[in-house]
Design an enzyme around this catalytic site. Structure first.
Site, PDB file in Angstrom:
ATOM      1  N   GLY A 275       0.827  -1.196   0.000  1.00  0.00           N
ATOM      2  CA  GLY A 275       0.000   0.000   0.000  1.00  0.00           C
ATOM      3  C   GLY A 275       0.864   1.250   0.000  1.00  0.00           C
ATOM      4  O   GLY A 275       1.972   1.278  -0.551  1.00  0.00           O
ATOM      5  N   SER A 276       0.378   2.290   0.640  1.00  0.00           N
ATOM      6  CA  SER A 276       1.063   3.589   0.585  1.00  0.00           C
ATOM      7  C   SER A 276       2.359   3.640   1.383  1.00  0.00           C
ATOM      8  O   SER A 276       3.099   4.627   1.276  1.00  0.00           O
ATOM      9  CB  SER A 276       0.114   4.687   1.062  1.00  0.00           C
ATOM     10  OG  SER A 276      -0.961   4.838   0.152  1.00  0.00           O
ATOM     11  N   THR A 277       2.670   2.607   2.179  1.00  0.00           N
ATOM     12  CA  THR A 277       3.977   2.591   2.846  1.00  0.00           C
ATOM     13  C   THR A 277       5.107   2.472   1.818  1.00  0.00           C
ATOM     14  O   THR A 277       6.278   2.695   2.152  1.00  0.00           O
ATOM     15  CB  THR A 277       4.074   1.431   3.849  1.00  0.00           C
ATOM     16  OG1 THR A 277       3.869   0.185   3.166  1.00  0.00           O
ATOM     17  CG2 THR A 277       3.037   1.568   4.951  1.00  0.00           C
ATOM     18  N   PHE A 278       4.758   2.152   0.586  1.00  0.00           N
ATOM     19  CA  PHE A 278       5.720   2.053  -0.507  1.00  0.00           C
ATOM     20  C   PHE A 278       6.158   3.432  -1.005  1.00  0.00           C
ATOM     21  O   PHE A 278       7.228   3.577  -1.616  1.00  0.00           O
ATOM     22  CB  PHE A 278       5.048   1.269  -1.644  1.00  0.00           C
ATOM     23  CG  PHE A 278       5.920   0.921  -2.811  1.00  0.00           C
ATOM     24  CD1 PHE A 278       6.851  -0.096  -2.730  1.00  0.00           C
ATOM     25  CD2 PHE A 278       5.793   1.602  -4.018  1.00  0.00           C
ATOM     26  CE1 PHE A 278       7.640  -0.440  -3.825  1.00  0.00           C
ATOM     27  CE2 PHE A 278       6.565   1.266  -5.116  1.00  0.00           C
ATOM     28  CZ  PHE A 278       7.500   0.242  -5.014  1.00  0.00           C
ATOM     29  N   LYS A 279       5.356   4.455  -0.739  1.00  0.00           N
ATOM     30  CA  LYS A 279       5.567   5.769  -1.349  1.00  0.00           C
ATOM     31  C   LYS A 279       6.871   6.462  -0.951  1.00  0.00           C
ATOM     32  O   LYS A 279       7.495   7.120  -1.803  1.00  0.00           O
ATOM     33  CB  LYS A 279       4.365   6.670  -1.066  1.00  0.00           C
ATOM     34  CG  LYS A 279       3.112   6.220  -1.819  1.00  0.00           C
ATOM     35  CD  LYS A 279       1.870   6.998  -1.414  1.00  0.00           C
ATOM     36  CE  LYS A 279       0.638   6.502  -2.168  1.00  0.00           C
ATOM     37  NZ  LYS A 279      -0.609   7.130  -1.707  1.00  0.00           N
TER      38      LYS A 279
END
Length: 648
Positions: A329-333
């Protein structure tokens, strides 16, 4: 016509008898000479050889088992220890009537159906001349009763054995693993590695976790006792003893107090948590929920308990920290942002639109933002703080997978971290080559194998083909926190030699330094700090922080919803709901802890995973115990503080 009668010649017959007697005497003499020659050969010329054989026949080498090494946490508390107890063992080939013997023994001490079932299982795995345990962990009274009647039962022995114990049970099962009885597979492996001699007389071996990975350190080396035996094989006296070398002690970086806090913060929810010291790579906490009691496996788990664990849909036997793979999810950003800065796809001061949806060029397909109104125009740091999906859709489209993949791989995503646990999954950092391999074979068409333009869009927000383990995400977060300094995450910090008492460090040096500019690390950290400030996705979590903290929330889709449909968690089966992610580190100036938390099927990262991390940081950095779990924590007494010398 009648034949004339021949008269006997007594002289001729006497001569024939004489020669026959001489031939018989000569044969007897020859046999006697051969026998004497054989005696001389055996008694004189072969004396040394047969004397040695005779001596060996009267001396038995009895293996003396070493004590298994302890496993301690960073504070010296024993997580895996040994204790002595009595075992009733039967050697089948020495017992004329096995069933009758077991029945008679059952009249002296209790023997349960579970004991019988376990005995039958062990017997099937053992040779007839090997002792097989019938009753484990007898108390002193039961052992005395059997000892008083032992003369009645040939092939029956009472032995004092060391048993393994995991005092923190479910709290450490996925870290320590467990030991179990040596089976055929282990015997074959030991034979291939030429280690069979060192396991003579041993019954158990590390099966999972640290117990298996560090088996060579923990097992030690066999000793031997030379026993003089009589003709019936009974021991007469001990001639000489070579003491065993006990197993070494493992001291972990893990803090069992922190582990307990993490466990209580999770409660009954499913998921995983990995906390790492960015300065060393030492794993401070590693939790997989739900868990199991490793003590059940030491002497063979009963079928009912095994079925209960194996059939549980929540899969308590799976170590989610290293074997569970999830879209981040957005922890990849933050990592995507670093790749964009390093590749030159965007600059720190560039401002770009972040609308309510992204339209794929040449297509009518809309990729929607979590904020239907969009976030206006933002720079990269602001896009991290508000977690703008459309900003990162466009960024991924502009970069392309060929630029994204090699830069993200530098953070260890899509490859094993090298943590000292078995069974670590690789995860998936997508690339064109990966997709071609993944969809090779007759079941897939060429268009399945080709990299499509739309594939890269969802990758930019941590969805699509992305799939990583919690330990990979924690490791990547620690690398970011430590400005690109890379360590192998490791649970074991020191190994203490049982003979000399000397300690040696494990994984003390960094593996490499990422060649990225320090200003880029500082910039990404600013964006992650803004996540916990007003306007950020976890701003409530940042209220009243007594230390600096950088983090990133994430919500990972488990199943894809239809285009234009609204996500409604209550209308979806629990196991199909979104996962809740949070990564963070603190203090920002010199990080002491980096964490990745995933709560399965729990929705928004800020709602479930982030509060766990905040409370864990409060405890670790300030000693403050969260109010909602105060009173639920274990009280770890000094009884757990066994050192290696005391246990050995």
């Amino acid at each position: 016509m009648q034949q004339p009668t021949r008269l006997k010649d007594p002289h001729t017959e006497e001569r024939q008898l004489h020669w026959r007697l001489l031939a018989a005497y000569a044969g007897m003499l020859l046999l006697m000479l051969l026998l004497v020659a054989r005696f001389v050969w055996l008694q004189v010329y072969q004396y040394d050889h047969f004397s040695t054989l005779a001596q060996n026949n009267s001396i038995s080498l009895v293996p003396v088992q070493p004590n298994r090494g302890l496993i301690l946490d960073r504070n010296g508390l024993a997580l895996a220890r040994n204790y002595a107890s009595y075992t009733l063992e039967l050697t089948p080939d020495k017992i004329p009537d096995l069933a009758a013997t077991i029945k008679a023994l059952g009249e002296i001490i209790p023997i349960t159906p579970r004991d019988l079932k376990r005995f039958q299982k062990f017997q099937a795995e053992s040779k007839d001349f090997e002792p097989v345990p019938l009753r484990l962990k007898m108390d002193d009274v039961e052992a005395a009763r059997i000892a008083a009647n032992i003369w009645r039962f040939p092939g029956v022995e009472v032995k004092a054995r060391l048993y393994r114990d995991y005092p923190y049970k479910e709290l450490t099962s996925h870290v320590l693993g467990y030991i179990g009885r040596i089976g055929t597979r282990e015997q074959e492996r030991m034979a291939a590695d030429e280690k069979t001699a060192n396991y003579r007389g041993a019954t158990h071996i590390g099966k999972l976790g640290l117990e298996a990975v560090y088996e060579n350190e923990l097992h030690g080396q066999n000793g031997f006792e030379e026993m003089e035996t009589d003709s019936s094989g009974r021991a007469v006296r001990s001639l000489r003893r070579t003491p065993p070398i006990h197993g070494n002690t493992l001291q972990l970086a893990l803090d069992i107090h922190l582990q307990d806090v993490a466990d209580k913060l999770f409660g009954n929810r499913r998921g995983a948590l990995v906390a790492i010291d960015p300065q060393t790579g030492g794993v401070l906490a590693l939790l997989s929920k739900p868990s199991f009691d490793p003590n059940l496996f030491i002497d063979g788990i009963d079928s009912q308990s095994w079925q209960s664990l194996n059939d549980d849909w929540q899969r308590p036997l799976i170590n989610r920290t290293v074997r569970g793979v999830y879209p981040p999810g957005s922890t990849f950003k933050p990592f995507m942002s670093m790749a964009a800065l390093v590749s030159g796809a965007i600059g720190p001061n560039d401002v770009r639109p972040a609308p309510g949806y992204f339209l794929l060029p040449g297509s009518v397909h809309q990729f929607r933002d979590s904020n239907p109104r969009g976030n206006g125009s933002v720079n990269l740091a602001r896009a991290i703080a508000v977690s703008s999906d459309t900003f990162f859709y466009k960024l991924a489209w502009d970069m392309g997978i060929d630029r994204i993949h090699p830069l993200l791989a530098q953070f260890g995503l899509g490859s094993r971290t090298g943590i000292d646990l078995d069974g670590e999954a690789i995860g998936v950092l997508p690339s064109k080559e990966w997709k071609a391999r993944r969809f090779a074979g007759p079941r897939f068409r060429d268009e399945h194998r080709r990299w499509l333009p739309a594939d890269v869009v969802s990758i930019g927000i941590g969805q699509g083909f992305n799939a990583y383990t919690p330990v990979q995400m924690a490791n990547a977060t620690a690398i970011m926190a430590n400005n690109g300094r890379v360590f192998h995450p490791h649970l074991v910090e020191k190994i203490t030699d049982s003979r000399s008492g000397k300690q040696r460090a494990v994984e003390a040096q960094p593996v490499k330094q990422l060649p990225f500019k320090q200003e880029y690390f500082d910039y990404i950290k600013q964006g992650m700090q803004a996540v916990l400030r007003p306007g950020g996705t976890a701003w409530r979590l940042g209220q009243g922080l007594p230390y600096t903290m950088a983090g990133k929330t994430g919500t990972a889709q488990v199943v894809q919803i239809k285009q234009g449909a609204k996500y409604n968690a209550s209308a979806i089966a629990e196991q199909h709901r979104d996962h809740s992610w949070f990564i963070a580190f603190a203090p920002v100036e010199k990080p002491r802890i980096a964490v990745a938390v995933i709560v399965e099927n729990a929705g928004f990262g800020a709602a479930s995973a982030a509060p766990i991390a905040r409370s864990l940081f409060d405890y670790y950095l300030t000693g403050q115990i969260p109010a909602d779990i105060r009173g639920k924590l274990e009280t770890f007494s000094n009884t757990g503080q066994q050192d290696a010398s005391a246990a050995h």
